[in-house]
Enzyme design. Structure first.
Site, PDB file in Angstrom:
ATOM      1  N   GLY A  28       0.817  -1.211   0.000  1.00  0.00           N
ATOM      2  CA  GLY A  28       0.000   0.000   0.000  1.00  0.00           C
ATOM      3  C   GLY A  28       0.843   1.249   0.000  1.00  0.00           C
ATOM      4  N   ASN A  29       0.360   2.287  -0.634  1.00  0.00           N
ATOM      5  CA  ASN A  29       1.090   3.550  -0.675  1.00  0.00           C
ATOM      6  C   ASN A  29       0.166   4.717  -0.981  1.00  0.00           C
ATOM      7  OD1 ASN A  29       0.999   3.345  -3.705  1.00  0.00           O
ATOM      8  ND2 ASN A  29       2.438   1.678  -3.289  1.00  0.00           N
ATOM      9  N   SER A  45      10.199   2.898  -0.713  1.00  0.00           N
ATOM     10  CA  SER A  45       9.926   1.482  -0.972  1.00  0.00           C
ATOM     11  C   SER A  45      10.302   0.613   0.234  1.00  0.00           C
ATOM     12  CB  SER A  45      10.744   1.050  -2.193  1.00  0.00           C
ATOM     13  OG  SER A  45      10.496  -0.295  -2.486  1.00  0.00           O
ATOM     14  N   GLY A  46       9.425  -0.317   0.603  1.00  0.00           N
ATOM     15  CA  GLY A  46       9.767  -1.366   1.564  1.00  0.00           C
ATOM     16  C   GLY A  46       9.959  -0.931   3.007  1.00  0.00           C
ATOM     17  N   SER A  74       8.615   4.216  -3.794  1.00  0.00           N
ATOM     18  CA  SER A  74       7.706   3.083  -3.942  1.00  0.00           C
ATOM     19  C   SER A  74       7.770   2.482  -5.349  1.00  0.00           C
ATOM     20  CB  SER A  74       6.277   3.570  -3.673  1.00  0.00           C
ATOM     21  OG  SER A  74       5.354   2.651  -4.198  1.00  0.00           O
ATOM     22  N   SER A  75       7.640   1.149  -5.430  1.00  0.00           N
ATOM     23  CA  SER A  75       7.696   0.492  -6.743  1.00  0.00           C
ATOM     24  C   SER A  75       6.522   0.893  -7.634  1.00  0.00           C
ATOM     25  CB  SER A  75       7.741  -1.031  -6.567  1.00  0.00           C
ATOM     26  OG  SER A  75       6.702  -1.458  -5.734  1.00  0.00           O
ATOM     27  N   ASP A  76       5.511   1.544  -7.071  1.00  0.00           N
ATOM     28  CA  ASP A  76       4.366   1.999  -7.878  1.00  0.00           C
ATOM     29  C   ASP A  76       4.508   3.454  -8.339  1.00  0.00           C
ATOM     30  OD1 ASP A  76       2.810  -0.408  -7.764  1.00  0.00           O
ATOM     31  OD2 ASP A  76       2.393   0.047  -5.663  1.00  0.00           O
ATOM     32  N   ASP A 120     -23.910   8.314  -3.427  1.00  0.00           N
ATOM     33  CA  ASP A 120     -23.372   9.626  -3.037  1.00  0.00           C
ATOM     34  C   ASP A 120     -21.920   9.800  -3.480  1.00  0.00           C
ATOM     35  OD1 ASP A 120     -25.700  10.171  -1.631  1.00  0.00           O
ATOM     36  OD2 ASP A 120     -24.835   9.740   0.347  1.00  0.00           O
ATOM     37  N   TYR A 214     -24.781  18.723  -0.247  1.00  0.00           N
ATOM     38  CA  TYR A 214     -24.498  18.209   1.088  1.00  0.00           C
ATOM     39  C   TYR A 214     -23.288  18.892   1.723  1.00  0.00           C
ATOM     40  CZ  TYR A 214     -23.161  14.615   4.523  1.00  0.00           C
ATOM     41  OH  TYR A 214     -22.823  13.932   5.654  1.00  0.00           O
TER      42      TYR A 214
HETATM   43 ZN   LIG Z   1      -0.040  -3.461  -5.380  1.00  0.00          ZN
END
Ligand SMILES: [Zn+2]
Length: 216
Positions: A28-29, A45-46, A74-76, A120, A214
């Site tokens: 997750g990131n 990363s990591g 991060s690898s993403d 919504d 809203y």
């Molecule tokens: Zn992933």
């Protein structure tokens, strides 16, 4: 140090992922884009969530080149940057492998819009994009392609997990939390019996009221 406020915000928002049970170990990131400079703050990363600090966040440019940071990003990162380059309204991106939503992705199924709260927030289904391997910007391409004609701020990636977007990193985290909540509700309902649809015209009214009327 560049972007101290955004570093602090993105670091703090990472803590919301384990708090809402959206991640396991280091998966997750979160990233946030500074609208003025166009620079992006992202998770190293990591590194475990409890070891994240504003100082060890990584700053990259929109082409994923490191501008400031002692760690690998991060690898993403390439996928986050692809999304920022192609969606100028987006200033926050979150990726998780949250359980219920990822289960939908494993069977290649979108999450249908069957509660008023989902009407919504999402204005329709949470779509599921295709499969690809991680590492490059291919995931970003799938996210942009999957969400370009959708009101949903998030999508699933087949056999992988969730990408959630927002006009800020905080709104992207909110979308990731709501995605998992809706996935859990739809799965639970499907164990109880037949899911009752909401008419698209009613989803449109829910979405319009929540997005435009809203709140304070
Ligand atoms: Zn992933």
């Amino acid at each position: 140090m560049l972007l101290p406020e955004l570093r602090a915000q993105v670091c703090k928002l990472h803590m919301e992922l384990p708090r809402y049970n959206l991640v396991a170990w280091t998966s997750g990131n979160v990233s946030g884009r500074d609208p003025e400079t166009g620079l992006v703050v992202i998770k190293p990363s990591g590194i475990k969530f409890e070891d994240l600090t504003p100082e060890n966040m990584v700053v990259v440019d929109v082409n994923a080149n490191i501008v400031e940071g002692d760690y690998k990003a991060s690898s993403d990162t390439a996928s986050h940057c692809y999304i920022y380059r192609h969606m100028p309204q987006v200033n926050g991106v979150v990726h998780t492998h949250s359980r219920y939503a990822t289960a939908f992705s494993v069977v290649g199924r979108s999450i249908p819009c069957v509660t008023t709260a989902m009407g919504d927030e999402f204005g329709g289904e949470i779509p599921c994009g295709g499969f690809c391997l991680i590492g490059g910007e291919e995931i970003g391409q799938i996210v942009v392609e999957t969400l370009k004609d959708s009101r949903s701020p998030s999508c699933l990636l087949q056999n992988h997990g969730v990408f959630a977007l927002g006009d800020s990193a905080e709104h992207a985290v909110k979308a990731a939390v709501m995605t998992e909540d809706n996935a859990a509700i739809v799965w639970t309902a499907s164990q109880l019996g037949e899911i009752l649809p909401i008419a698209q015209s009613d989803i449109d009214k829910l979405y319009d009221r929540y997005q435009n009327v809203y709140g304070q």
